[in-house]
Structure formats: C-alpha cells, structure tokens
Design a protein around this motif. Structure first.
Motif, PDB file in Angstrom:
ATOM      1  N   HIS A 195      14.303 -35.168 -13.049  1.00 23.18           N
ATOM      2  CA  HIS A 195      13.858 -36.419 -13.705  1.00 23.18           C
ATOM      3  C   HIS A 195      12.532 -36.701 -12.795  1.00 23.18           C
ATOM      4  N   LYS A 252       4.694 -36.572 -16.528  1.00 28.52           N
ATOM      5  CA  LYS A 252       4.368 -37.959 -17.135  1.00 28.52           C
ATOM      6  C   LYS A 252       3.262 -38.549 -16.735  1.00 28.52           C
ATOM      7  N   ILE A 284      14.132 -32.355 -22.356  1.00 32.41           N
ATOM      8  CA  ILE A 284      14.808 -33.590 -22.773  1.00 32.41           C
ATOM      9  C   ILE A 284      14.530 -34.784 -21.858  1.00 32.41           C
ATOM     10  N   ALA A 285      14.411 -34.484 -20.522  1.00 37.65           N
ATOM     11  CA  ALA A 285      14.080 -35.662 -19.855  1.00 37.65           C
ATOM     12  C   ALA A 285      12.731 -36.170 -20.160  1.00 37.65           C
ATOM     13  N   GLN A 299      11.350 -36.334 -22.943  1.00 39.29           N
ATOM     14  CA  GLN A 299      11.616 -36.856 -24.347  1.00 39.29           C
ATOM     15  C   GLN A 299      12.196 -38.135 -24.188  1.00 39.29           C
ATOM     16  N   SER A 300      13.234 -38.201 -23.243  1.00 36.68           N
ATOM     17  CA  SER A 300      14.035 -39.339 -23.092  1.00 36.68           C
ATOM     18  C   SER A 300      12.806 -40.571 -22.413  1.00 36.68           C
ATOM     19  N   MET A 301      11.832 -40.146 -21.534  1.00 35.92           N
ATOM     20  CA  MET A 301      11.022 -40.959 -20.984  1.00 35.92           C
ATOM     21  C   MET A 301       9.449 -41.283 -21.909  1.00 35.92           C
ATOM     22  N   GLY A 302       9.877 -40.740 -23.382  1.00 31.57           N
ATOM     23  CA  GLY A 302       8.874 -41.024 -24.325  1.00 31.57           C
ATOM     24  C   GLY A 302       7.671 -40.383 -24.454  1.00 31.57           C
ATOM     25  N   ASP A 352       6.188 -36.417 -25.629  1.00 31.63           N
ATOM     26  CA  ASP A 352       6.574 -35.421 -26.511  1.00 31.63           C
ATOM     27  C   ASP A 352       6.485 -34.151 -25.769  1.00 31.63           C
TER      28      ASP A 352
END
Ligand code: ADP
Ligand code: ASP
Ligand code: MG
Length: 430
Positions: free
Chosen positions: A20, A27, A90-91, A93-96, A98
């Motif tokens: 994460h 990000k 997945i992490a 994507q879960s945070m918006g 792509d």
C-alpha cells in the motif's frame, strides 16, 4: 511531465501494508502528471523460499542427484513477482489509479536461453508506452522474461534491478528510480555497523559514476545487480537510488525538490571527484593453491581450461616465481559455492596439469577500494597496505585495475579491514 520507471525491492513489498505504501509513492508520481511504469520484486524472503523448494524437491522424490531442470527452476522462482505485481495493481486500482500488471512474457521481455541467469535481448515497449500515454500505470513483474524456447526465464538473483533499467531503456524513460531499504548508495554497506541508528559511519553519495557503481556492484555491493548498472551505462539511463520508506506524501514530486538519494551518472556530471569513492566487500570467496606445479609454457591454460569448461568462475590469480625454474605454486580464488566443483575438476586433471597437491581454504573475503580518482593519484594502494599491516591483517592476494584495488584476506578480519580502509581514505562520517 516525465516518463518514469519506479522499481521496488523485496523489503519494500514485504507485506500488504508496504505494498500500500508503494502504491502511495506511485500515485504521487501519477498524480503529478508523469507517465509511470513500476517494476516489483517478490516479497522479501519469498525467492529464497522458492529456491529452497526447488533444491529439496529431487531429494524428497528420492533422487540423490543435486540436479533439477533449470526451466522448471525458472517457472517456480518467477512466481514471487507474479504475486506482488498483481497485488500492487489491485492496491492502485483501489486508490482510483488505472493500473495493469504485466508478466515478462506479456510485454514481451525477450531473453537468451540461459535459464536461471538469462540476459535480456529485446523489449517491445510499444503496448506499455501506448497505455502509459492514456494514464494507465504498468506494473511489471521484475526478474523474469521469456526465453527463445517460449518458457519463463529469470535474470539471476537481484535481477529486478535489471528488469527496471531495461524497461526504462525500452520505453525511453527520463529516469529509473530504484526504491530500496536504504536511501541511496553509500561509501560502503551501511549495515556493516549493525542496525543501531546513527552507528554507521558510511556516508550517502549524492552522485556516483556508472563505472564506479559497476565496480562497487561487481565487487559485492548488492544494492544494484551488476547487469543493471551495465545496461544503465550502455543506454545512458539516469538511475536514482532512493528509499521506499520515506513518507510518500511528504516528498515533493520527483522533478521538484531533490529527495535524498544517489544519482548514478556520467563522470562529467560530478564536480568534485574524490580519489576513493567507496569500499566494497564480497564474502564467500575460496582460495585454492596448487603446490609444485610444473613451470612451463601452457600451464595456465592446463589449469584454467578445465575450470572454465566446468563453469567455475576464477577471480584473483597469483603465480609465484619459480625457485628452481622447474616447479612453482599457483594460487587463485573461486566463489565458495564453486569450491567443491573446482577441487574435483583439478583432481580429475591432475595428470595433465602436473602438480603435487591441491590445497583449499573456503573462508576468504575480498575487500575492494574503488574510485575513479585513482587514475590520476599515485600511492592509493600503498595507503591500504600500510593501514592493514598496522592492524595485523595479512594480505593473501591483490589485484588492481585502473579504478580499483582488491585485497583478499581471512574472513575473520573482514569488518576490521573495511572499517580501517573506510577511515584511512577519509570516508567516515564526522
Ligand atoms: P532490494 O530488495 O530493494 O533490491 P537489496 O537488499 O538487494 O534491496 O539491496 C539493498 C541493500 O544493499 C542494503 O540494505 C544494503 O545493506 C546493501 N548494500 C551493500 N552495499 C551498499 C552500499 N555501498 N550502499 C548502499 N547499500 C548497500
Ligand atoms: N526476487 C528476486 C531475488 O530475490 C529478484 C530481485 O529481488 O531483484 O533475487
Ligand atoms: Mg536487490
């Protein structure tokens, strides 16, 4: 806006929390408008566990032979990176963000046929470039590619660094950031002083040349895989080593304020060049001596030919001057893991070589002094020899090149030798 490759090593992706944290770093760069490809290692300890399983399987299945099919070794050990690349996607994507994971064969990252230690031959970055242009983060499984036999091939231990630099070259990235568990390349391994905060006397280097980093890595500094530095040098990839444990949100985006780290770059970017840049050391060296070898032309070929055929990597070689002109002693080093193979190869060739006895010692360490400034400064070697002599450390063998001196000593003295040299060349932190 830049195109970046970000690589995260095993400790940085050791569990879901850390993945994460990695996603937050990614990000940050993505939100700053950069095109991003990420390369990940397996969770720390995972690859060792997988290698262990490979070694155990034949024994459990009743075979005494210590051999296994290298293609299956690769199928197994590459799996650690498959897990972390999927989890990081997945992490994100879960945070918006792509994101999409990529295995070596999907890119494809093509390698040669040497399973277990494959070299990258070609990367088709077009698909990834097109998706990065659309704002999608490519999360690439490091350490793996696809061989000419259409099977998974791995790049040798520590190979995710090489995946990252190769992908940076393949997608024409502006920079390759190597995030690891130290905040840069140091004058020597900072762990030499243990884990107590503030105990280490090693200093972080702001910049180091490709050539010096190549020597440091080849001589034992595992912060980067040797091949990754070679690739960075050949393709001129600006490579920046930094810590993944910095708080992702308290650092400015990479093209803003300078985060702590080390840039690996060309010599002309370094303004103030020290004579000695760093000290590297490699444990697990073994020394072999052939006593009373006949001193005649062709003898080196007779000794080292069979060793090369057996894929034993010979390093330092010392041949004594023959006292009577007929026999001499020859000493050289091999990795400890190759010692048994080397000795049995030499014993099998005893007649063709012609020697009295082979002696070996597994517990050696090679300590090396590295610095591009040595090209123009005399007396660097004698300083090392004098400092080691004052500590009562016996030197078993020496090799030099334009920018390094390597010294073989007994492993009991390894730490003392590194600390002594680090201090005598003025590298200790005040
Ligand atoms: P990763 O899992 O991120 O690839 P590695 O364990 O392969 O990380 O490499 C980082 C380690 O390299 C550090 O923890 C450090 O102990 C070691 N190391 C050895 N020499 C040096 C050096 N000169 N500078 C920095 N780190 C070094
Ligand atoms: N997971 C692989 C290894 O441990 C590759 C890497 O971490 O760079 O060797
Ligand atoms: Mg590594």
């Amino acid at each position: 806006m830049a195109r970046l490759v970000m690589k995260f090593g095993g400790t940085s992706v050791a569990d879901l929390e850390r993945i994460h944290n990695v996603a937050r770093h990614v990000k940050r760069e993505h939100d700053a408008g950069h095109e991003v490809a990420v390369v990940v290692s397996a969770m720390s300890g995972k690859t060792n566990e997988l290698v262990n399983w490979v070694n155990e399987m034949p024994k459990v299945a009743g075979s005494n032979a210590q051999i296994y099919d290298a293609r299956e070794y690769d199928a197994i050990v590459a799996s650690g990176e498959q897990v972390t690349s999927g989890l990081l996607a997945i992490a994100l994507q879960s945070m918006g963000v792509d994101a999409r994971s990529w295995l070596g064969w999907q890119i494809p990252l093509k390698t040669n046929a040497v399973h277990g230690a494959a070299r990258i031959e070609d990367i088709d970055g077009s698909d990834i470039i097109e998706r990065m242009g659309r704002g999608q983060v490519a999360v690439v499984a490091g350490f793996q590619g696809i061989g000419p036999d259409n099977r998974i091939a791995t790049l040798g231990r520590g190979g995710s660094d090489t995946s990252a630099v190769a992908i940076a070259a393949g997608v024409k990235a502006d920079r390759c950031d190597i995030y690891t568990d130290v905040d840069g390349v140091y004058t020597t391994d900072p762990r030499l002083w243990g884990k107590t905060a503030g105990a280490s006397k090693a200093q972080r280097l702001d910049k180091i040349t490709f050539e010096e980093m190549l020597e440091m890595a080849s001589l034992g500094a595992k912060v980067l895989q040797v091949r990754s530095v070679e690739l960075a040098m050949v393709h001129g990839v600006r490579t920046f080593v930094r810590s993944s444990f910095d708080d992702p949100d308290s650092i400015d985006s990479s093209d803003g304020a300078n985060p702590p780290g080390t840039l690996i770059c060309d010599e002309d970017e370094i303004v103030e060049q020290q004579t000695v840049t760093g000290i590297a050391y490699a444990k697990d060296e073994a020394q072999i001596s052939l006593r009373r070898v006949s001193d005649k032309p062709g003898i080196a070929a007779a000794v080292f030919g069979p060793l090369a055929d057996a894929h034993v990597n010979v390093d330092m070689i010392v041949q004594n001057v023959s006292e009577d002109g007929s026999v001499t002693d020859m000493t050289f080093t091999v990795p400890s893991s190759d010692l048994e193979k080397a000795v049995s190869t030499l014993e099998a060739s005893k007649e063709s070589i012609g020697y009295e006895v082979v002696q070996s010692d597994p517990g050696m360490v090679k300590v090396s002094v590295v610095g591009i400034g040595m090209r123009s400064h005399a007396g660097v070697a004698s300083t090392a020899f004098k400092a080691l002599a004052e500590k009562g450390i016996n030197i078993r063998a020496i090799t030099t090149s334009e920018i390094k001196i390597s010294i073989l000593i007994d492993q009991d003295y390894a730490e003392l030798a590194v600390r002594t040299l680090h201090s005598v060349y003025g590298l200790d932190k005040e």
